[in-house]
Write a protein that holds these residues in place. Structure first.
Motif, mmCIF file in Angstrom:
data_model
loop_
_atom_site.group_PDB
_atom_site.id
_atom_site.type_symbol
_atom_site.label_atom_id
_atom_site.label_comp_id
_atom_site.label_asym_id
_atom_site.label_seq_id
_atom_site.Cartn_x
_atom_site.Cartn_y
_atom_site.Cartn_z
ATOM 1 N N PRO A 1 0.800 -1.236 0.000
ATOM 2 C CA PRO A 1 0.000 0.000 0.000
ATOM 3 C C PRO A 1 0.830 1.283 0.000
ATOM 4 O O PRO A 1 0.344 2.334 -0.417
ATOM 5 N N GLY A 2 2.086 1.212 0.457
ATOM 6 C CA GLY A 2 2.881 2.418 0.632
ATOM 7 C C GLY A 2 3.632 2.839 -0.601
ATOM 8 O O GLY A 2 4.866 2.897 -0.606
ATOM 9 N N VAL A 3 2.901 3.148 -1.685
ATOM 10 C CA VAL A 3 3.495 3.624 -2.927
ATOM 11 C C VAL A 3 2.744 4.860 -3.393
ATOM 12 O O VAL A 3 1.577 5.046 -3.061
ATOM 13 N N GLY A 4 3.414 5.688 -4.181
ATOM 14 C CA GLY A 4 2.819 6.958 -4.578
ATOM 15 C C GLY A 4 1.769 6.859 -5.659
ATOM 16 O O GLY A 4 0.850 7.671 -5.722
ATOM 17 N N THR A 5 1.894 5.854 -6.538
ATOM 18 C CA THR A 5 0.963 5.728 -7.663
ATOM 19 C C THR A 5 0.401 4.303 -7.726
ATOM 20 O O THR A 5 0.715 3.541 -8.639
ATOM 21 N N PRO A 6 -0.416 3.916 -6.726
ATOM 22 C CA PRO A 6 -0.960 2.558 -6.706
ATOM 23 C C PRO A 6 -1.965 2.336 -7.831
ATOM 24 O O PRO A 6 -2.706 3.249 -8.204
ATOM 25 N N VAL A 7 -1.955 1.124 -8.383
ATOM 26 C CA VAL A 7 -2.904 0.741 -9.422
ATOM 27 C C VAL A 7 -3.469 -0.630 -9.033
ATOM 28 O O VAL A 7 -2.725 -1.602 -8.926
ATOM 29 N N ILE A 8 -4.781 -0.696 -8.803
ATOM 30 C CA ILE A 8 -5.377 -1.952 -8.359
ATOM 31 C C ILE A 8 -5.240 -3.025 -9.438
ATOM 32 O O ILE A 8 -5.016 -2.732 -10.604
ATOM 33 N N GLY A 9 -5.374 -4.276 -9.004
ATOM 34 C CA GLY A 9 -5.302 -5.383 -9.953
ATOM 35 C C GLY A 9 -3.886 -5.773 -10.301
ATOM 36 O O GLY A 9 -3.610 -6.168 -11.433
ATOM 37 N N GLY A 10 -2.975 -5.690 -9.333
ATOM 38 C CA GLY A 10 -1.567 -5.933 -9.615
ATOM 39 C C GLY A 10 -1.092 -7.335 -9.284
ATOM 40 O O GLY A 10 -1.873 -8.233 -8.950
ATOM 41 N N ILE A 11 0.214 -7.518 -9.379
ATOM 42 C CA ILE A 11 0.847 -8.802 -9.106
ATOM 43 C C ILE A 11 0.730 -9.102 -7.616
ATOM 44 O O ILE A 11 0.889 -8.207 -6.772
ATOM 45 N N SER A 12 0.474 -10.343 -7.271
ATOM 46 C CA SER A 12 0.315 -10.711 -5.865
ATOM 47 C C SER A 12 1.668 -10.859 -5.168
ATOM 48 O O SER A 12 2.705 -10.995 -5.816
ATOM 49 N N TYR A 13 1.609 -10.869 -3.865
ATOM 50 C CA TYR A 13 2.802 -11.081 -3.044
ATOM 51 C C TYR A 13 3.440 -12.426 -3.375
ATOM 52 O O TYR A 13 4.644 -12.524 -3.569
#
Length: 301
Positions: free
Chosen positions: A238-250
């Motif tokens: 969550p701690g990023v400046g430009t988050p984009v949902i639907g990303g690569i999983s952990y």
């Protein structure tokens, strides 16, 4: 991978974009235990501290040609390139901690001097292939891959004393899901290999990494990993400046790092865009450290 010595280089840069806080990323990653994690894997760790970042105020800077903080970013990039160059010259693996993704301009300028055909894995939600002409924001953190191709303002493309740091056919972008129109055109024009979230969902991360490793193995003499934490889904980072949902999983990201470690391809790496102000209990920095563990050979058994 033959690399028992790792040099950590912090780059507290927040000038490549407009949101404050990402300059604290290197400190957050150190606090999350990166040195201890890698020492447990029997690496000799040399923390070189942080590259000095200038201020736009000191340089009396205004936006130049739709490029925010151009002079200050260029100055920091040149300094980072010199440190990375010297690190490799000394036989150590450079592990760069960001900072916003504009730091890749300096990292690649330092790394590329040591390879005839450097490969780059760009693990990111974004292509970072904008130029001043195509950028909607003027933020240089959206331009480092284009700059490293030799495209953009000469103040940036000539960092390190030479222009093209990487060839388009030696780049693989993984995790893309937010590309500007100009970036899409450039990808098509240059034939850059991209695995968007569509390909990751459809093929699975195992196949994506197998193809990436095979593709780069046959055409490069070293591979740099540039991992933006916004490549992961915001639920995990969550701690990023430009988050984009639907990303690569952990878990997919761990698999990718594990496969890269097994391949022996990676010769330098950077982890960027950790912003503690936007984070939840340093979760994103901890994820970055865990992924570094997998990249450097950490195993469950």
């Amino acid at each position: 991978m033959e690399r028992k010595n790792i040099s950590i280089i912090g780059v507290p840069m927040d000038l490549g974009q407009a949101r404050r806080g990402v300059d604290m990323g290197p400190s957050a990653i150190r606090y999350a235990g990166v040195v201890e994690r890698l020492e447990e894997l029997n690496y000799e760790i040399n923390d070189l501290g942080d590259v000095q970042i200038g201020s736009p105020q000191r340089l009396n800077e205004e936006s130049v040609d739709n490029l925010r903080n151009l002079k200050a970013v260029a100055e920091a990039s040149e300094a980072l390139a010199n440190v990375v160059d010297q690190t490799i010259h000394n036989g150590s693996f450079p592990l760069v901690l960001g900072g916003d993704h504009s730091i890749a301009i300096g990292t690649l300028a330092g790394v590329s001097k040591h390879y005839k055909n450097l490969g780059v894995i760009w693990y990111d939600a974004h292509g970072d292939l904008n130029t001043a002409e195509t950028s909607p924001s003027g933020n240089i953190h959206g331009m480092p891959l284009a700059v490293s191709l030799g495209l953009g303002h000469p103040t940036l493309t000539k960092i390190g004393g030479y222009e093209q740091k990487v060839k388009p056919e030696n780049i693989v972008i993984i995790g893309a899901r937010s590309l500007d129109d100009g970036e899409k055109e450039l990808i098509k024009e240059k034939g850059i290999k991209v695995y968007s979230m569509h390909e990751i969902d459809r093929m699975g991360m195992t196949a994506v990494m197998e193809e990436t490793i095979a593709y780069l193995s046959e055409r490069t003499d070293g591979v740099h990993l540039s991992l933006d934490l916004d490549g992961l889904d915001p639920h995990d980072a969550p701690g990023v400046g430009t988050p984009v949902i639907g990303g690569i999983s952990y878990r997919e990201s761990h698999l990718a790092m594990e496969m890269l470690e097994e391949s022996g391809l990676i010769t330098s790496a950077e982890f960027v865009e950790v912003n503690p102000i936007l984070d939840d209990k340093n979760k994103t920095a901890s994820v970055a450290v865990a992924l570094m563990g997998s990249l450097f050979g950490e195993k469950l058994v």
